[in-house]
Design a protein around this motif. Structure first.
Motif, short mmCIF file in Angstrom:
data_model
loop_
_atom_site.label_atom_id
_atom_site.label_comp_id
_atom_site.label_asym_id
_atom_site.label_seq_id
_atom_site.Cartn_x
_atom_site.Cartn_y
_atom_site.Cartn_z
N CYS A 34 0.82 -1.21 0.00
CA CYS A 34 0.00 0.00 0.00
C CYS A 34 0.85 1.26 0.00
O CYS A 34 0.51 2.24 -0.64
CB CYS A 34 -0.91 -0.02 1.22
N GLY A 80 0.10 -5.03 -5.12
CA GLY A 80 0.16 -3.59 -4.99
C GLY A 80 -1.18 -2.98 -5.35
O GLY A 80 -1.88 -3.51 -6.21
N PHE A 81 -1.53 -1.88 -4.73
CA PHE A 81 -2.82 -1.28 -5.08
C PHE A 81 -2.86 0.19 -4.69
O PHE A 81 -2.12 0.65 -3.81
CB PHE A 81 -3.98 -2.02 -4.38
N ILE A 82 -3.71 0.92 -5.36
CA ILE A 82 -4.12 2.23 -4.88
C ILE A 82 -5.62 2.18 -4.72
O ILE A 82 -6.32 1.40 -5.39
CB ILE A 82 -3.69 3.37 -5.82
#
Lengths: 338, 338
Positions: B249, B279-281
């Motif tokens: 994050c 992974g991310f937004i």
């Protein structure tokens, strides 16, 4: 038939530090153990050398225990049953099992899988390659770990190896928009493009991977199948498209590295690009075997898949075959004919 | 009511190199733009400072364009509509929008979301924290990116921050076997254990993260929610159980680092342990908003969630609030009351 009293086997003489050498191996004769109840005696015909074996030569805890110094190495092999104390296997059966690196192996019947000699036309190496562990690794890694989708742009490193060459071909057969491979020689690059149908290929020794990958994939990549790690992984992270999916399968650039690993330094890309990185070992995907045999076996029978082999003759040359594999001397699956 | 002719706004004076300083910001008065058709004029009441803003201060291509030097910064804010040229919003409405860092904002009605003042009891900060972007980040990151499952052992870094503090609490409420948090002071560690119900917590400044994490989680971890990267990520890779899932994050240990990043050096663990790194937004998980408001809003209403805020008074102190955030001065959500 008189059973053999002894046979050649190859032992781990010492744990390699960095690159393995012939001194890490002992070639010796050893007594053939008695065949106990539920076991068979197998005369090995062909054995596999695989990159993962390098990890087992270290004294580190991992998903499989390390090889022990002074004892015979292990690995995939195909051989003929020459004595059986099991109702499940008969003399003359051809079996796939895990006790390679030796002329004769005593195997629990439960750890031996009977293979159909007809399928391979006598070329048993396929059961150690395209229809074996490397084949399932490629198939499951691409379809499950990397969640491959039709229309993806796919990059695979170590693309001329046993796994990589199949990843690229399976991606094309499953509808990839573009398949890009990296390998370590001009001959391999030509093989990828001319024989295996890769759209783009480059020699990673010709220049920075990032530059060459950017040129090969100006549209970015959706899937990366990593056999190499290091600079290749960093380049793939840089070039990845939003939502890219990486299958982390191997790290051959690091297996023989004594210096500390410093990559990947740009993993932050995974956050901003919403990427998925999935590490895996093939054992996880055993439930996919039936589908794998059906689909990949079908392609092979139809002549849609090229499964090149590099075959070394003679069990005594197995250490050299393994050392050469580490340096990328093989194209396709590396095998030792016993 | 006479509309204001001008108001305070905070501009990016220069791009920080390494740690931001007050010299990177300009506090100035600027004319309030005319309110065009479909727009509203908002008097901001509270604004957010968030770690992701640091990335936008660099001149690098990312998922959102960089801030421009010489123009006002942007970010989440809640304010009251004081003039409206939109049929969708009326004077007196309280709205959440993206033009913080200024006293008065002219906002397209389509980019402003009316919030229910009753829900927050007038404490509008919740819409920038537990019920806002950080809340959804924690909720979606844990449940989707990390694929959290009941019975998991969960480790979260930056655990006393806006996102981390919610990750740990949501994990407990959803049935985690154990929740471990790391933070940067003894007070924060006490807050995690005493107020937020973390099972284990440690101060990463007290010693190597790996040692402290091994002690806190002798059974290994199933989920890691990474807000920090670097040494924390390496420790989590080492301690991870087979099949562990990581949500990537943030990387606050690296945002202000001028030296080259060298971690993680042990990503190979992801292969041998069959791990997933995602992974991310938060923008990716917009479709989860309704479920998020229902579940997290419910917990909040029932008093099951603690949502600590660190509130700085006065818009002119927003740069200091941001700089302090980078150094971890906040516990829970960092807000600026305007």
């Amino acid at each position: 038939m008189t059973l053999p009293a002894d046979g050649v086997e190859i032992r781990l003489a010492s744990r390699p530090e960095g690159w393995p050498t012939s001194e890490n191996f002992t070639i010796t004769r050893a007594a053939v153990p008695a065949v106990g109840a539920g076991q068979v005696l197998v005369r090995n015909l062909v054995m596999s050398v695989d990159p993962y074996m390098r990890g087992r030569m270290n004294d580190t805890k991992s998903y499989i225990p390390p090889f022990e110094v002074g004892t015979a190495l292990e690995g995939g092999a195909v051989g003929e049953v020459i004595a059986s104390e099991s109702p499940d296997l008969a003399v003359g059966d051809v079996v796939l099992h895990g006790l390679g690196w030796r002329e004769f192996a005593v195997v629990d019947a439960g750890n031996a899988v009977k293979v159909d000699p007809g399928l391979a036309g006598g070329a048993y190496g396929v059961f150690l390659g395209v229809l074996g562990m490397p084949g399932l690794t490629a198939y499951a890694g691409l379809l499950k770990a990397a969640d491959f989708r039709e229309g993806d742009v796919v990059f695979v490193s170590g693309a001329a190896g046993a796994v990589g060459s199949l990843v690229g071909q399976i991606a094309k057969l499953r509808g990839a928009a573009k398949v890009i491979g990296s390998a370590g020689s001009a001959e391999k690059v030509a093989h990828l493009k001319d024989d295996l149908g890769f759209d783009e290929a480059f020699n990673y020794k010709d220049g920075p991977v990032l530059e060459q990958l950017e040129k090969a994939a100006p549209e970015g990549i959706d899937v990366y199948f990593d056999n190499v790690a290091g600079e290749h992984l960093e380049a793939a992270l840089s070039v990845a498209n939003q939502g890219a999916r990486f299958a982390l399968c191997g790290a051959i650039s690091q297996y023989n590295e004594k210096n500390e690993v410093v990559a990947p330094r740009n993993l932050f890309n995974a956050i901003t690009k919403g990427m998925n990185l999935r590490g895996f070992i093939v054992a996880e995907y055993g439930d996919l075997k039936e589908q794998f045999f059906a689909e990949v076996g079908g392609w092979l029978a139809e002549g849609k898949l090229v499964a090149r082999e590099t075959v070394v003759e003679g069990l005594e040359n197995a250490p050299t075959a393994f050392i050469d594999l580490m340096r990328g001397a093989n194209t396709g699956k590396m095998l030792v004919k016993i």
